[in-house]
Scaffold this motif. Structure first.
Motif, short mmCIF file in Angstrom:
data_model
loop_
_atom_site.label_atom_id
_atom_site.label_comp_id
_atom_site.label_asym_id
_atom_site.label_seq_id
_atom_site.Cartn_x
_atom_site.Cartn_y
_atom_site.Cartn_z
N ALA A 214 58.71 14.31 37.35
CA ALA A 214 60.00 13.65 37.59
C ALA A 214 60.09 13.11 39.01
O ALA A 214 61.09 12.50 39.37
N PHE A 215 59.03 13.32 39.80
CA PHE A 215 59.03 12.78 41.16
C PHE A 215 57.63 12.29 41.51
O PHE A 215 56.78 13.05 41.97
N LEU A 216 57.41 11.01 41.26
CA LEU A 216 56.10 10.40 41.55
C LEU A 216 56.17 9.51 42.78
O LEU A 216 55.37 8.59 42.94
N CYS A 217 57.13 9.76 43.65
CA CYS A 217 57.34 8.91 44.82
C CYS A 217 56.47 9.37 46.00
O CYS A 217 55.97 10.49 46.03
N SER A 218 56.34 8.49 46.97
CA SER A 218 55.57 8.77 48.17
C SER A 218 56.50 9.10 49.34
O SER A 218 57.69 8.76 49.32
N GLY A 219 55.94 9.74 50.35
CA GLY A 219 56.72 10.09 51.52
C GLY A 219 56.96 8.91 52.43
O GLY A 219 56.31 7.87 52.34
N GLY A 220 57.92 9.07 53.32
CA GLY A 220 58.16 8.05 54.35
C GLY A 220 59.52 7.40 54.27
O GLY A 220 60.15 7.31 53.21
N GLU A 221 59.97 6.93 55.43
CA GLU A 221 61.26 6.26 55.56
C GLU A 221 61.35 5.02 54.68
O GLU A 221 62.38 4.77 54.04
N THR A 222 60.27 4.24 54.62
CA THR A 222 60.29 3.00 53.83
C THR A 222 60.60 3.29 52.37
O THR A 222 61.46 2.64 51.75
N GLN A 223 59.91 4.29 51.81
CA GLN A 223 60.14 4.67 50.41
C GLN A 223 61.53 5.26 50.22
O GLN A 223 62.17 5.02 49.18
N ALA A 224 62.01 6.01 51.18
CA ALA A 224 63.34 6.62 51.07
C ALA A 224 64.42 5.54 50.99
O ALA A 224 65.33 5.60 50.15
N LEU A 225 64.32 4.54 51.85
CA LEU A 225 65.32 3.46 51.85
C LEU A 225 65.22 2.63 50.58
O LEU A 225 66.24 2.17 50.05
N MET A 226 64.00 2.46 50.09
CA MET A 226 63.82 1.74 48.82
C MET A 226 64.43 2.52 47.66
O MET A 226 65.01 1.94 46.74
N ARG A 227 64.29 3.84 47.70
CA ARG A 227 64.87 4.66 46.64
C ARG A 227 66.39 4.54 46.62
O ARG A 227 66.99 4.39 45.55
N LEU A 228 67.02 4.56 47.80
CA LEU A 228 68.46 4.39 47.84
C LEU A 228 68.87 3.01 47.33
O LEU A 228 69.83 2.88 46.55
N GLN A 229 68.15 2.01 47.74
CA GLN A 229 68.43 0.65 47.28
C GLN A 229 68.36 0.57 45.75
O GLN A 229 69.23 -0.03 45.10
N HIS A 230 67.35 1.21 45.19
CA HIS A 230 67.18 1.22 43.73
C HIS A 230 68.31 1.99 43.06
O HIS A 230 68.95 1.49 42.12
N TYR A 231 68.59 3.17 43.53
CA TYR A 231 69.51 4.06 42.85
C TYR A 231 70.97 3.61 42.99
O TYR A 231 71.77 3.79 42.07
N PHE A 232 71.28 2.99 44.13
CA PHE A 232 72.64 2.51 44.36
C PHE A 232 72.81 1.07 43.88
O PHE A 232 73.56 0.78 42.96
N TRP A 233 72.07 0.18 44.53
CA TRP A 233 72.40 -1.24 44.44
C TRP A 233 71.70 -2.00 43.32
O TRP A 233 72.26 -2.95 42.78
N GLU A 234 70.50 -1.61 42.96
CA GLU A 234 69.77 -2.34 41.92
C GLU A 234 70.11 -1.88 40.51
O GLU A 234 70.06 -2.67 39.56
N THR A 235 70.44 -0.61 40.35
CA THR A 235 70.66 -0.06 39.00
C THR A 235 72.05 0.51 38.77
O THR A 235 72.41 0.78 37.62
N ASN A 236 72.81 0.75 39.83
CA ASN A 236 74.12 1.40 39.73
C ASN A 236 74.05 2.80 39.14
O ASN A 236 75.05 3.35 38.66
N LEU A 237 72.88 3.42 39.19
CA LEU A 237 72.74 4.76 38.64
C LEU A 237 73.64 5.77 39.34
O LEU A 237 74.07 6.76 38.75
#
Length: 524
Positions: A214-237
């Motif tokens: 359930a967590f295939l993501c990579s470490g780092g600030e870049t990925q963290a900010l991308m995850r927020l962008q995806h979860y908030f703004w791209e999908t409204n999840l």
């Protein structure tokens, strides 16, 4: 003359591996001519856990850390700087750099809350005092700043989360995210960046990435900010988070911010700022609030660690309760290897062992099973989680294990989860168990949670031989019986387009939050 040398600021980074909203870097930019962002791979972090000698940092967390360090180096290079990397104790590395450079005017770092980290801070202050170097510290790990808490002293922190939450929500403010310069001041020319080590240098091998995770993501600030962008703004999840957060399968049933928060790759204040923006521009509901509710839980456990100090690690816990915890290695091995004979427990423990991650719902259940059903020392579980979890955070981990063991911040006595009720409520069709316990994959529906209750003919048809292909339960709780033949509350797959039971039954929509931020109400 020494006074003509450019002033150099050493910025020791620990669990704050980000550029955005980083007060250590922000302060140095205004108070030095040269800046040395520094990360040390402290050998003490790669020893054994305190009581049970598990690897203190296992391969999943180490890989995530290495990815985070690499990402921060790349980010700082784009800002005209770099991340200097060393292997060694921070106090020794800092001493060597002060001597080598001759121009270090200050050492700055974010303060931590628990003993090992505080001991490092004391050693750093000692080194800086010996060399006449200024020490500048900041608090930056929580949503609410320590100085902004509505309590005169940390000793007045309430022992019940709800009282804390109500106080900070009504009387404290969240500080704004810091505005960082687009370019940083350079490093001294004579300093070498240093190599970022490999897993092999720590005696570990690269763990496989299990596609079931359930967590295939990579470490780092870049990925963290991308995850927020995806979860908030791209999908409204985020707008349906409260309804999906108790899921078990897939990436998107919850925010998954915890691994990045643990290493400081994303700032809780930035998440707060983005929630405020989302609520203004899109929608404000219980789900958007719940993200902040959980961040406040994370804060609370950090402040509890400040209040109680080393007691969060003691077997008697915060309540100083004398409980005769068992230390049975066979029972513990069955738990950690996912061979207890209780499929819901086993599925969760195998996911942890194979991926370094486990759902919030799973953590609550396996912790209750270890402490309340098996009666094992809660520290065995806490140290196993410390070794394996990719999102390990010392305060949240130990705070929650104390909570599960009934010796932490919990006003209710003798709370115990019913493994079968929980399994039927949150994995009603058994999809999660079949995913991680393939030897049971031919048992259909919710029956997979109680194979011992099936007839010999049904077991034979499913190719299951109890005590041979799958264990008999190592313990049977009497309260399980009343749920064995009931129909699960969420038969069938989850919402369209998602695999498995990723939604929450209606009667549970207000129950259970992250293990790291949990109220854990529904029990039996």
């Amino acid at each position: 003359m020494a006074s003509s040398l450019p002033r150099t600021a050493l910025c020791l980074l620990r669990n704050d591996l980000r550029f955005h909203d980083n007060e250590v870097l922000h302060w140095a930019q205004s108070n030095a001519d040269r800046i040395v962002p520094l990360y040390c791979f402290d050998p003490r972090h790669y020893a054994q856990t305190h009581n049970y000698n598990f690897p203190k940092t296992g391969p999943f967390r180490l890989r995530f850390l290495l990815e985070s360090v690499k990402d921060l180096r790349e980010t700082l290079k784009k800002k005209g700087s770099n991340l200097v990397v060393r292997k060694g104790k921070p106090e020794d590395v800092v001493r060597d750099l002060i001597v080598q450079l001759g121009s270090v005017a200050s050492v700055s770092f974010h303060e931590e809350a628990t003993k090992e980290e505080l001991d490092v801070e004391k050693a750093l202050i000692q080194v800086c005092t010996e060399h006449g170097v200024k020490v500048q510290t900041f608090w930056g790990s929580t949503l609410y700043h320590q100085q902004d808490l509505p309590f005169k002293h940390i000793s007045q922190l309430p022992d019940v989360y709800t009282q804390f939450r109500r106080a900070v929500e009504s009387q404290a403010r969240v500080r704004p995210v810091l505005k960082m310069e687009t370019q940083m001041k350079p490093l001294p020319s004579e300093i070498e960046e240093g190599n970022i080590p490999s897993l092999e240098e720590f005696g570990m091998t690269e763990p496989a990435r299990d596609p079931r995770s359930a967590f295939l993501c990579s470490g780092g600030e870049t990925q963290a900010l991308m995850r927020l962008q995806h979860y908030f703004w791209e999908t409204n999840l985020v707008a349906s988070y409260k309804e999906t957060r108790n899921g078990l399968i897939g990436l998107d049933y919850s925010t998954k911010f915890a691994p990045w928060l643990a290493l400081g790759c994303i700032s809780p204040r930035y998440i707060y700022e983005q929630i405020q923006k989302y609520e203004k521009e899109r929608t404000a509901n219980q789900s958007t609030y719940w993200v902040l509710f959980e961040l406040a839980w994370r804060d609370y456990f950090r402040f509890v660690a400040l209040k109680y100090g080393r007691k969060i690690f003691f077997p008697r816990g915060l309540q100083d309760k004398d409980i005769s915890w068992k230390k049975d290695p066979k029972l513990f091995d069955a738990w950690k290897e996912g061979k207890t004979g209780v499929p819901f427990v086993d599925a969760n423990m195998r996911e942890l062992a194979m991926t370094g991650f486990m759902s919030n719902r799973g953590r609550q259940n396996v912790a209750s099973f270890l402490t309340k059903d098996l009666g094992l020392d809660w520290r065995m579980g806490a140290e196993w989680f410390e070794s394996l979890l990719v999102d390990y955070d010392v305060c949240s981990n130990y705070g929650n294990w104390l909570y599960s063991a009934g010796i932490g911040n919990d006003p209710r006595e003798n709370r115990k989860f019913n493994m079968i009720k929980q399994a039927l409520d949150y994995d009603g069709n058994g999809d999660y168990v079949r995913l991680w316990v393939p030897e049971l994959q031919c048992i259909k529906g919710g029956d997979v949670h109680t194979p011992w209750a099936l007839s010999n003919a049904a077991l034979a048809q499913a190719g299951v031989s109890l005590a041979s292909s799958y264990p008999v339960p190592i313990i049977m709780a009497p309260e399980w019986g009343r749920h064995i033949n009931r129909k699960p509350s969420n038969q069938g797959p989850g919402p369209k387009g998602r695999k498995g039971p990723s939604h929450t039954p209606k009667q549970h929509k207000n129950r259970g939050v992250d293990f790291y931020f949990s109220r854990k109400k529904d029990l039996s």
